[in-house]
Design a protein around this motif. Structure first.
Motif, PDB file in Angstrom:
ATOM      1  N   SER B 239     -32.390 -13.777 -84.230  1.00  0.00           N
ATOM      2  CA  SER B 239     -32.630 -12.428 -84.616  1.00  0.00           C
ATOM      3  C   SER B 239     -34.132 -12.285 -85.092  1.00  0.00           C
ATOM      4  N   PHE B 240     -34.663 -11.134 -84.491  1.00  0.00           N
ATOM      5  CA  PHE B 240     -36.152 -10.804 -84.920  1.00  0.00           C
ATOM      6  C   PHE B 240     -36.112  -9.765 -85.547  1.00  0.00           C
ATOM      7  N   GLN B 241     -37.361  -9.900 -86.743  1.00  0.00           N
ATOM      8  CA  GLN B 241     -37.848  -8.928 -87.823  1.00  0.00           C
ATOM      9  C   GLN B 241     -39.223  -8.799 -87.626  1.00  0.00           C
ATOM     10  N   ASP B 242     -39.419  -7.622 -88.054  1.00  0.00           N
ATOM     11  CA  ASP B 242     -40.903  -7.039 -88.376  1.00  0.00           C
ATOM     12  C   ASP B 242     -41.664  -7.210 -87.105  1.00  0.00           C
ATOM     13  N   TYR B 243     -41.474  -6.489 -86.065  1.00  0.00           N
ATOM     14  CA  TYR B 243     -42.248  -6.751 -84.873  1.00  0.00           C
ATOM     15  C   TYR B 243     -43.607  -5.851 -85.200  1.00  0.00           C
ATOM     16  N   GLN B 244     -44.957  -6.626 -84.957  1.00  0.00           N
ATOM     17  CA  GLN B 244     -45.926  -5.726 -85.164  1.00  0.00           C
ATOM     18  C   GLN B 244     -46.778  -5.960 -83.666  1.00  0.00           C
ATOM     19  N   PHE B 245     -47.441  -5.001 -83.388  1.00  0.00           N
ATOM     20  CA  PHE B 245     -48.152  -4.918 -81.956  1.00  0.00           C
ATOM     21  C   PHE B 245     -49.493  -4.690 -82.404  1.00  0.00           C
ATOM     22  N   ASN B 246     -50.355  -5.135 -81.400  1.00  0.00           N
ATOM     23  CA  ASN B 246     -51.782  -5.015 -81.472  1.00  0.00           C
ATOM     24  C   ASN B 246     -52.415  -4.887 -82.902  1.00  0.00           C
ATOM     25  N   THR B 247     -52.073  -6.221 -83.281  1.00  0.00           N
ATOM     26  CA  THR B 247     -52.583  -6.390 -84.784  1.00  0.00           C
ATOM     27  C   THR B 247     -54.081  -7.266 -84.741  1.00  0.00           C
ATOM     28  N   GLY B 248     -54.809  -7.138 -83.645  1.00  0.00           N
ATOM     29  CA  GLY B 248     -56.155  -7.584 -83.400  1.00  0.00           C
ATOM     30  C   GLY B 248     -56.437  -9.246 -83.524  1.00  0.00           C
ATOM     31  N   LEU B 249     -55.170  -9.704 -83.102  1.00  0.00           N
ATOM     32  CA  LEU B 249     -55.412 -11.372 -82.964  1.00  0.00           C
ATOM     33  C   LEU B 249     -56.372 -11.536 -81.629  1.00  0.00           C
ATOM     34  N   SER B 250     -57.032 -12.711 -81.783  1.00  0.00           N
ATOM     35  CA  SER B 250     -58.057 -13.045 -80.748  1.00  0.00           C
ATOM     36  C   SER B 250     -57.829 -14.624 -80.163  1.00  0.00           C
ATOM     37  N   GLU B 251     -58.656 -15.029 -79.146  1.00  0.00           N
ATOM     38  CA  GLU B 251     -58.323 -16.249 -78.539  1.00  0.00           C
ATOM     39  C   GLU B 251     -58.662 -17.289 -79.806  1.00  0.00           C
ATOM     40  N   LYS B 252     -59.478 -16.883 -80.850  1.00  0.00           N
ATOM     41  CA  LYS B 252     -59.755 -17.682 -81.812  1.00  0.00           C
ATOM     42  C   LYS B 252     -58.413 -18.234 -82.637  1.00  0.00           C
ATOM     43  N   ASN B 253     -57.633 -17.212 -82.702  1.00  0.00           N
ATOM     44  CA  ASN B 253     -56.358 -17.563 -83.590  1.00  0.00           C
ATOM     45  C   ASN B 253     -55.215 -18.453 -82.851  1.00  0.00           C
ATOM     46  N   PHE B 254     -55.920 -18.714 -81.431  1.00  0.00           N
ATOM     47  CA  PHE B 254     -55.038 -19.651 -80.770  1.00  0.00           C
ATOM     48  C   PHE B 254     -55.438 -20.791 -80.281  1.00  0.00           C
ATOM     49  N   SER B 255     -56.519 -21.399 -80.898  1.00  0.00           N
ATOM     50  CA  SER B 255     -57.242 -22.304 -80.330  1.00  0.00           C
ATOM     51  C   SER B 255     -56.646 -23.977 -81.152  1.00  0.00           C
ATOM     52  N   ARG B 256     -56.891 -24.836 -80.818  1.00  0.00           N
ATOM     53  CA  ARG B 256     -56.463 -26.114 -81.299  1.00  0.00           C
ATOM     54  C   ARG B 256     -56.656 -26.223 -82.885  1.00  0.00           C
ATOM     55  N   ASN B 257     -57.875 -25.792 -83.053  1.00  0.00           N
ATOM     56  CA  ASN B 257     -58.375 -25.908 -84.635  1.00  0.00           C
ATOM     57  C   ASN B 257     -57.813 -24.978 -85.293  1.00  0.00           C
ATOM     58  N   SER B 258     -57.105 -23.841 -84.963  1.00  0.00           N
ATOM     59  CA  SER B 258     -56.424 -22.908 -85.770  1.00  0.00           C
ATOM     60  C   SER B 258     -55.248 -23.330 -86.231  1.00  0.00           C
ATOM     61  N   LEU B 259     -54.527 -24.367 -85.108  1.00  0.00           N
ATOM     62  CA  LEU B 259     -53.472 -24.859 -85.421  1.00  0.00           C
ATOM     63  C   LEU B 259     -53.082 -25.345 -87.287  1.00  0.00           C
ATOM     64  N   LYS B 260     -54.183 -26.086 -87.693  1.00  0.00           N
ATOM     65  CA  LYS B 260     -54.407 -26.657 -88.781  1.00  0.00           C
ATOM     66  C   LYS B 260     -54.105 -25.659 -89.974  1.00  0.00           C
ATOM     67  N   ARG B 261     -54.866 -24.557 -89.581  1.00  0.00           N
ATOM     68  CA  ARG B 261     -54.950 -23.443 -90.701  1.00  0.00           C
ATOM     69  C   ARG B 261     -54.039 -22.574 -90.590  1.00  0.00           C
TER      70      ARG B 261
END
Lengths: 761, 263
Positions: B239-261
């Motif tokens: 079950s899914f909750q709190d769908y948000q779209f177009n929240t301003g995420l970018s490539e930066k948030n999906f890098s290997r380094n972002s994982l630890k953070r």
């Protein structure tokens, strides 16, 4: 009344014969619906606690039904490109087996290793064709050192390997599902043998065992039933010396079988090897009444009576004993309903239907048909003179016989404790069955068929990753691995240790359990996400990640050994763990318990049968005294036979636990016939006890001898069954009947003479 | 890339040309439907959602997993996604980064807080169960058009609306499935139900989508996805909750380094 009844039957003889045939055909129609079951679980009642435990375990994890391909390359080397290619091919093909949910082999084993910061999870053997000698050696080292594989899917000498296929039968229609798997697997086997002539391939596993049941039953049906018919025909012909009386009796027997099997069909009973042996049992039992009737008839004719009067007289003297013996035989068989193993209850009920059918046909169809058919034989029953001599001998030597036989029986009975309970289900099939040969090969070269599974429950959701819990699981697996009966133990702790090593750059020093719960849980998460279809951990960890399954593979050991091992394991868990104590579950454990459970449940049934049969005897013989005396030759044979068995074989199991109740109803027949003749001589003819014994020998001796011989022959033929339960039951029953005949001839008469004294009344 | 352009070209020409009497094969029609699904789901840029999984076994025992997922739409290749596990407690903080690809295997990294290391998962296997559930990774990863070939089967009513029934066949070699039969809502081009057939083409699982909601006036998301495994009797409810779209995420948030953070 009996005379009037017989006159009526004989007047309407044609109608009686036609109606009999029609009735038998109508009942026999049900036999068309008979099916052979192919599920070993039918040997257990729904309430059986070991079955319930096993089903629970399977519902928590995955099913244990399997097909195991055992591959033996002729050059004795599994780790060659050719063999690995074949293994990979079989593994691939095995996903196509109906209802398969998982396939494990050395090639698709999920090997993990580190490469810098990557965790690599993949098939141990990817492309066998391109492997160098070094690669092959490396693969071999991994396989032989992997606790999951060694002694399970690869033999320590690397000469034999297995492809294990887990089958989840939907259970909607097992009659169709199991054969569907077997047909597919056998086709696959023959294709593979053709494709890879350099390898021997065998099939083992529970699906193949399920399949062995109907195969054994059908084999018995084709070989043993005709053999039994032939034996009975020969016995009858030698005795009766007339084609028409022999044929009529054979037809009667055939009809009785049709009635028994037909009723079973109408009631929806599924055939198992034990219940499928019912035709042979009915066959040998159904002739008894006919033999008694015909022998008296022939004796009357020999004395000068015409056929019509001879039949009337024979019915007059035999009707009650036949009714009585049919009743007691049926009671004996009905007592099998108390058995904890449904196949034996089925056997009892089918036999009961057959016995009831035989009775009705004996008192309707048989006299009618005998009057219709010509009978040109020299009306002389074989052996009448011999019986008179035998009677004389018994009267003369009565004291010595009574003493020596009592002594012999007591000595034999003292050997009963030498019997040990043992139900090794693999050995239910003899060497003539392929499943047995292949399973024996597998056990001696690759891995065992006997298993015990444990579900160790941490008691808390997700706590399967708790180091404290894992250490206890590890210690338990370690303890089990040290037991001499054990071939292999699969435990999730080995996976954790391997992952820990791989996550630390494959450093062997890290081949140990992770020391934090988070770390273990995260390894598991990572590992689970890397596993391919079908090779998940659902077979080892439950959904709540709270409990884990330990699977122990054993050598083929006796019931007592497996129970003792399980007991030891239970004590170990009790002593060395906190709250992890649980009982093991597996087919092997179920079968190990079934003998004892069945003996306990049969004790009640046997007692009820004994009381009822005694009551019937007391009422029928109209004498409390004779009713009680008759118990001696009825109870002693089974007791003496178990003593003899203790000396000769020493192992009893499921099948033998029902024999006492079953034979009780049969052996009582001879006693009834003998005592009723004896009493008739005393009451009607006012003879002394000695003369009454002589009279009984002369009048019923031949019939007793012949019916017993036929029974012994029939059950000896059953003892040739490829199915051990039937074979053991057949042999034991033969022994009991032989002893019973001996006691009826040599112990009962001296006893009667002793109690009644030798004075004239 | 070429293939996608070709597919879109094909789809557009098929849709646009529906007036043409050119006989459309079942394969073409199936593909056209898949392309239209993809088209209607294009342009949301990024999304975040909370996810709860309830796993049940045959005996009805259940277990709960919770995670949050962020998705970044990538045009020309598969989407990128980052999942952070919240429950069970012992995997809290574990983060899972995926670059979905259309043809070559996806790239996957996992951050293990207990080990404080990012590990790349090198596995061709995407067909195993996701967190022990009845969903495999291939069921919940980004559904790219090229991951399957298609065939239109028939029209059929489902839940009171008209549906296309299409079959799709995984192009991925190690897939656990031979085929999937999908019921696609004709109006909204969203799946209502998918039935999965295993490697021997036997019925394996059924997935039902429930409680659809529309976001940004365009994107349909089901609140509940129920998967039942017919062979083992196990099931999983997502079950899914709190769908948000177009929240301003970018490539930066999906890098290997972002994982630890990632938290």
């Amino acid at each position: 009344m009996l005379v009037r009844y017989t006159e009526w039957i004989l007047r309407w003889r044609y109608l009686v014969v036609i109606v009999s045939i029609l009735a038998v055909m109508l009942i026999g129609k049900g036999a068309a619906d008979l099916e052979f079951t192919n599920d070993y679980r039918v040997f257990f009642s729904k309430e059986n606690p070991q079955l319930t435990a096993f089903e629970n375990l399977q519902d928590t994890y995955t099913k244990n039904d399997n097909v195991l391909f055992v591959v033996s390359p002729q050059d004795g080397k599994v780790f060659t490109p050719d063999t690995l290619l074949a293994i990979q091919d079989i593994t691939e093909q095995a996903w196509q087996i109906p209802f398969s949910i998982r396939v494990d082999s050395v090639t698709n084993f999920q090997h993990t290793y580190a490469e810098e910061d990557d965790l690599i999870v993949g098939d141990l053997v990817e492309e066998p064709g391109s492997l160098t000698l070094e690669d092959l050696q490396a693969v071999k080292v991994v396989a032989l050192n992997e606790p999951m594989l060694i002694n399970k899917l690869i033999s320590p000498d690397a000469a034999h390997t297995g492809v294990n296929v887990i089958i989840q039968l939907p259970g909607v229609n097992q009659m169709l599902e199991n054969p569907q798997v077997v047909v597919f697997v056998r086709q696959m086997l023959s294709d593979m043998k053709q494709k890879y002539p350099q390898m021997d391939i065998r099939l083992a596993g529970m699906v193949m065992m399920n399949n062995a049941f109907p195969e054994a039953s059908k084999r018995d049906g084709v070989t043993l039933i005709p053999m039994a018919f032939l034996a009975i025909a020969i016995v009858l012909f030698i005795l009766l010396r007339g084609i028409s009386s022999t044929l009529t009796t054979l037809v009667l027997v055939l009809f009785s079988i049709i009635v028994g099997m037909g009723t079973a069909g109408w009631l929806g009973i599924k055939l198992t090897p034990p219940s499928a042996s019912a035709p042979i049992i009915i066959l040998t039992i159904a002739i008894a009444g006919a033999v008694h009737l015909l022998v008296t008839m022939l004796q009357e004719i020999h004395k000068g009576a015409n056929k019509h009067d001879a039949i009337v007289e024979s019915m007059r003297v035999n009707f009650m004993p036949i009714l009585l013996t049919s009743l007691t035989t049926a009671l004996g068989f009905l007592s099998l309903n108390s058995s904890d193993a449904p196949p034996f209850a089925d056997l009892g009920n089918i036999s009961t239907f057959g016995v009831i059918g035989a009775f009705f046909l004996t008192v309707t169809f048989l006299p009618a048909a005998m009057l219709i058919l010509p009978n040109k034989a020299k009306y002389r029953v074989t052996g009448t003179h011999m019986m008179a001599d035998l009677g004389e001998f018994v009267v003369r030597r009565r004291k010595g016989l009574l003493l020596s036989l009592s002594l012999a029986v007591v000595i034999l009975i003292s050997f009963i404790p030498k019997n040990e309970l043992n139900d090794i289900f693999v050995n239910y099939f003899d060497d003539s069955v392929e499943f047995r040969r292949d399973t024996d090969f597998t056990t001696s070269h690759l891995t065992g068929t006997y298993t015990i599974a444990y579900s160790l429950d941490s008691g808390e959701e997700n706590a399967v990753s708790d180091p404290g819990f894992l250490q206890q699981v590890e210690a338990f697996s370690h303890w089990y691995r040290q037991q001499p009966e054990v071939i292999h133990v699969s435990s999730i702790t080995d996976t954790f240790k391997r992952l820990n090593k791989s996550m630390h750059g494959d450093d062997p020093a890290w081949y140990r359990l992770p020391d934090s719960r988070e770390l273990a849980a995260q390894y598991l998460l990572l590992y689970e996400m890397s596993l391919p279809y079908g090779l998940d951990l659902n077979n080892q960890i439950d959904v709540a990640k709270q409990a884990t399954r330990i699977n122990v593979t054993l050598k083929t050991i006796s019931s007592n050994q497996i129970l003792a091992l399980e007991e030891r394991a239970g004590q170990w868990l009790m002593k060395n763990t906190q709250g992890l104590h649980t009982e093991g579950a597996s087919p092997a454990l179920m079968f190990a318990h079934i003998g004892l459970r069945n003996i306990e449940s049969m004790l009640i049934g046997t007692t009820i049968a004994l009381v009822l049969i005694s009551l019937v005897l007391v009422v029928a013989l109209r004498s409390f005294k004779y009713g009680l005396i008759s118990l001696i030759p009825n109870l002693f044979p089974a007791a003496a036979a178990f003593g003899l068995w203790g000396i000769l074989v020493g192992e009893i199991g499921l099948a033998l636990s029902v024999v006492t109740a079953m034979t009780l109803g049969i052996v009582v027949d001879d006693t009834v016939h003998f005592i009723s003749k004896y009493i008739r001589a005393r009451r009607e003819n006012n003879l002394s006890s000695h003369d009454a014994v002589r009279y009984a020998f002369k009048n019923v001796g031949v019939a007793l001898w012949v019916t017993s011989a036929a029974l012994i022959a029939g059950f000896m033929i059953l003892s040739q069954s490829a199915f051990e339960l039937n074979a053991g039951m057949g042999l034991m029953t033969s022994i009991i009947i032989a002893i019973a005949l001996m006691l009826d001839f040599f112990m009962l008469p001296p006893l009667l003479m002793k109690i009644d004294g030798d004075d004239n009344r | 890339m070429k293939k996608i352009i070709f597919n879109i070209f094909l789809a557009v020409s098929l849709l646009g040309g529906s007036l043409n009497v050119v006989a459309e094969t079942a394969e073409e029609k199936g593909l056209a439907i898949a392309v239209e699904i993809d088209k209607r789901d294009t342009g949301f840029k990024d999304s975040t959602v909370k996810l709860k999984m309830v796993l049940k076994n045959k005996q009805g025992r259940s277990s709960v997993r919770e995670l949050r997922t962020k998705t970044l739409e990538v045009t020309g290749d598969g989407d990128k996604s980052l999942s952070i596990f919240d429950k069970p407690r012992d995997v809290k903080g574990t983060a899972f980064l995926t670059y979905t690809h259309t043809i070559r295997p996806d790239d996957q990294w996992l951050y293990l807080p207990a080990l404080k290391r990012v590990k790349r998962i090198s596995s061709k296997n995407k067909s195993g169960p996701f967190m022990g559930s009845e969903f495999s990774y291939e069921d919940i990863s980004s559904q790219e058009v090229d991951k399957y070939t298609y065939k239109y089967i028939r029209d059929e009513d489902c839940n009171g609306v008209g549906c296309f029934v299409i079959e799709r066949y995984p192009t991925y070699k190690n897939s656990g499935y031979t085929r999937q039969v999908a019921w696609i809502n004709k109006q909204e081009y969203r799946p209502e139900k998918i039935v999965f057939y295993d490697r021997k083409n036997a019925l394996l699982k059924t997935l039902e989508y429930k409680d659809y909601k529309q976001y940004l006036n365009q994107y349909w998301r089901a609140d509940i996805m129920q998967m039942i495994n017919h062979q083992t009797g196990k099931s999983t409810d997502l079950s899914f909750q709190d769908y948000q779209f177009n929240t301003g995420l970018s490539e930066k948030n999906f890098s290997r380094n972002s994982l630890k953070r990632a938290r």
